[in-house]
Scaffold this active site. Structure first.
Site, short mmCIF file in Angstrom:
data_model
loop_
_atom_site.label_atom_id
_atom_site.label_comp_id
_atom_site.label_asym_id
_atom_site.label_seq_id
_atom_site.Cartn_x
_atom_site.Cartn_y
_atom_site.Cartn_z
N VAL A 161 0.82 -1.22 0.00
CA VAL A 161 0.00 0.00 0.00
C VAL A 161 0.85 1.26 0.00
O VAL A 161 1.92 1.31 0.59
CB VAL A 161 -0.95 0.01 1.21
CG1 VAL A 161 -2.04 -1.02 1.02
CG2 VAL A 161 -0.19 -0.27 2.50
N LYS A 212 7.93 -8.68 -3.55
CA LYS A 212 7.89 -7.40 -2.84
C LYS A 212 9.17 -6.60 -3.07
O LYS A 212 9.15 -5.41 -3.38
CB LYS A 212 7.69 -7.68 -1.34
CG LYS A 212 7.88 -6.48 -0.45
CD LYS A 212 6.80 -5.47 -0.67
CE LYS A 212 7.12 -4.16 0.00
NZ LYS A 212 6.01 -3.23 -0.03
N CYS A 266 10.71 2.43 2.48
CA CYS A 266 10.61 1.19 1.70
C CYS A 266 11.55 1.20 0.51
O CYS A 266 12.44 0.36 0.39
CB CYS A 266 9.18 1.02 1.22
SG CYS A 266 8.01 1.21 2.58
N1 SAJ Z 1 9.90 9.59 -6.19
C1 SAJ Z 1 10.62 10.31 -7.14
N2 SAJ Z 1 10.19 10.29 -8.44
C2 SAJ Z 1 9.07 9.62 -8.83
C3 SAJ Z 1 8.34 8.89 -7.85
C4 SAJ Z 1 8.77 8.89 -6.54
O1 SAJ Z 1 11.65 10.93 -6.83
O2 SAJ Z 1 8.75 9.68 -10.01
C5 SAJ Z 1 10.35 9.58 -4.77
C6 SAJ Z 1 9.34 10.19 -3.80
O3 SAJ Z 1 9.44 11.58 -3.77
C7 SAJ Z 1 9.75 9.53 -2.50
C8 SAJ Z 1 10.24 8.14 -2.95
O4 SAJ Z 1 10.47 8.24 -4.35
O5 SAJ Z 1 10.84 10.21 -1.90
C9 SAJ Z 1 9.25 7.02 -2.71
O6 SAJ Z 1 7.91 7.44 -2.99
P1 SAJ Z 1 6.83 6.52 -3.70
O7 SAJ Z 1 5.58 7.31 -3.78
O8 SAJ Z 1 7.36 6.01 -4.98
O9 SAJ Z 1 6.68 5.25 -2.78
P2 SAJ Z 1 6.45 4.99 -1.19
O10 SAJ Z 1 7.79 4.77 -0.54
O11 SAJ Z 1 5.54 5.96 -0.57
O12 SAJ Z 1 5.67 3.56 -1.25
C10 SAJ Z 1 6.27 2.47 -1.95
C11 SAJ Z 1 5.24 1.89 -2.95
N3 SAJ Z 1 5.93 0.97 -3.85
C12 SAJ Z 1 5.79 1.07 -5.20
O13 SAJ Z 1 5.15 1.95 -5.73
C13 SAJ Z 1 6.46 0.01 -6.01
C14 SAJ Z 1 4.12 1.19 -2.17
O14 SAJ Z 1 3.23 0.55 -3.06
C15 SAJ Z 1 4.72 0.16 -1.21
O15 SAJ Z 1 3.72 -0.53 -0.47
C16 SAJ Z 1 5.60 0.90 -0.23
O16 SAJ Z 1 6.67 1.51 -0.98
C17 SAJ Z 1 6.12 -0.09 0.78
O17 SAJ Z 1 5.61 -0.08 1.91
O18 SAJ Z 1 6.98 -0.91 0.45
#
Ligand code: SAJ
Length: 420
Positions: A161, A212, A266
């Site tokens: 999630v 995962k 994560c």
């Molecule tokens: N980010 C970027 N560029 C992007 C997308 C994200 O720089 O284009 C950065 C964000 O600003 C942030 C980081 O990446 O610092 C992570 O953000 P995120 O929105 O990609 O993910 P999280 O960490 O909030 O949640 C992730 C999700 N995993 C995936 O999308 C594959 C979520 O589904 C997982 O459940 C979660 O990790 C987890 O608990 O593992």
């Protein structure tokens, strides 16, 4: 056998929404957490984390008598383990919380119980957990000994999630279910179907564990590609945002967004679990981590160069230059500042800069401890009015409503392409 009592061990960002989801389907749920404050808060019908809509569901679950929290596991039909799996000094996974959780439920296990691990874990952890349980309960049989005939069923089922959308994604996302045997998978699917609208896709435990890690590594590698492009474009005098927009018009190209680095608990952690187990093979995954971890330092160098330009052109002293950082959270429109590259950069700036450092973060009311006495929390308007150098770190909605034309400063480091 159906599940009349469900126990969730670890009441954090995953465990608490999960107990709330079961309880809202009128299941008796026992939430277990080693933190007495967390337990007391939940038993009052309140929550200790920020997640949209979670407060309402927990409040109703407690007042209707379906949810109860305690510090020590009691007997249940199913146990879900959702405790943290951080990494140690050398990026080695730290499985101490999983082991402690498994050992805490062992004494109360009864024949017919189902144990599910949800914590992000290295490949093989579910089998290891089954060994810990079998060690402590020689009177019961487990899948590694008795296969389909085991008295206790065991599965791995990762959470997937997105923070900020947990209550929606928990119900709607498909679940990967990795049972130690097909019977274990079937029983775990039956459990999740109590609240799940998405599909349960069954596999074995090792594949589910790797799945995962793969999901978050995939995202990390793709963000690293965008971050690397941003460095190359800065050297080449190319606007990386325009470049990505153009490249993404190709039907088979979909580049993610560069930023100040990768934060959260994560994506910046899980790829290391693959690297730790496969140091020779996981070269791309390791490099992606290094690229993303390096980005805040690169941004800091951009800030230093921009301030130097400002000083040279204006003839002012560094003490008289005011820098404003926009955003501290680890991603847009949340208030979570933990493991945030924006926080790291604001801290680096405040420690280095001799003049005033302002911080604008519309989602918090107080400066975090690490920045207290070093920075001033300012409103968007006052920072835009009074700062000489602007550092855009998080593309919060509030910042995007300000058009680039309304920003008069010439000295801008924009990691999110908001005011370019
Ligand atoms: N980010 C970027 N560029 C992007 C997308 C994200 O720089 O284009 C950065 C964000 O600003 C942030 C980081 O990446 O610092 C992570 O953000 P995120 O929105 O990609 O993910 P999280 O960490 O909030 O949640 C992730 C999700 N995993 C995936 O999308 C594959 C979520 O589904 C997982 O459940 C979660 O990790 C987890 O608990 O593992």
């Amino acid at each position: 056998m159906s599940f009349s009592t469900i126990s969730v061990i670890g009441l954090g960002y995953i465990g608490l929404p999960t107990v709330a989801a079961f309880a809202s389907h009128r299941k008796r749920v026992i939430g277990v957490d080693i933190n007495q404050n967390t337990v007391d808060t939940i038993n009052r019908g309140e929550i200790h984390i920020v997640e949209p809509d979670l407060d309402k569901v927990v409040k109703a679950a407690v007042s209707d008598g379906y949810l109860q929290a305690c510090t020590v596991p009691v007997e249940a039909d199913a146990y879900l383990i959702a405790v943290p799996t951080p990494f140690k000094e050398q990026h080695e996974p730290d499985m101490a919380y999983v082991e402690a959780a498994a050992r805490s439920i062992a004494p109360v296990l009864t024949p017919g119980a189902l144990v599910i691990l949800e914590s992000t874990s290295p490949v093989g952890t579910t089998e290891q957990m089954a060994e810990w349980l079998a060690d402590m309960r020689p009177d019961l049989t487990f899948p590694q000994q008795a296969g389909e005939q085991a008295q206790v069923n065991i599965a791995y089922c990762p959470e997937r999630v997105l923070p900020g959308q947990v209550m929606v994604e928990l119900i709607n996302n498909d679940r990967v279910i990795g049972g130690m045997t097909p019977v274990c998978s079937a029983r775990a699917s039956e459990l999740y179907k109590i609240f799940l609208k998405g599909e349960c896709i069954e596999t074995n435990a090792r594949t589910a564990e790797m799945c995962k890690l793969t999901e978050n590594s995939f995202r990390d590698v793709n963000i690293a590609f965008a971050n690397e492009l941003s460095l190359i474009c800065a050297d080449q005098g190319i606007d990386v945002w325009e470049l990505i927009r153009l490249a993404n018009r190709h039907p088979r190209v979909n580049i993610l967004k560069p930023g100040p680095g990768v934060g959260g608990h994560c994506i910046a952690v899980d790829p290391w679990f693959i690297v730790a187990q496969n140091p020779e093979q996981a070269r791309l995954i390791r490099t992606a981590r290094e690229v993303n971890d390096h980005k805040p330092h690169w941004v800091m160098n951009q800030v230093k160069a921009t301030v130097a330009d400002c000083l040279a052109e204006s003839g002012r002293r560094a003490d008289d230059v005011r820098i404003a950082c926009f955003g501290l959270a680890f991603k847009p429109d949340i208030d979570d500042l933990r493991e945030s590259p924006a926080m790291e950069i604001a801290q680096l700036i405040a420690d280095w800069h001799r003049g005033e450092t302002l911080v604008v973060e519309p989602n918090v009311h107080h400066l975090p401890k690490k920045l207290e006495g070093k920075c001033t929390l300012a409103s968007l308007e006052s920072a835009l009015q009074s700062a000489d150098v602007l550092v855009m770190l998080v593309d919060h909605k509030a910042f995007k409503t300000v058009s680039g034309d309304a920003v008069s400063q010439r000295y801008i480091v924009d990691t999110k392409g908001v005011w370019r």
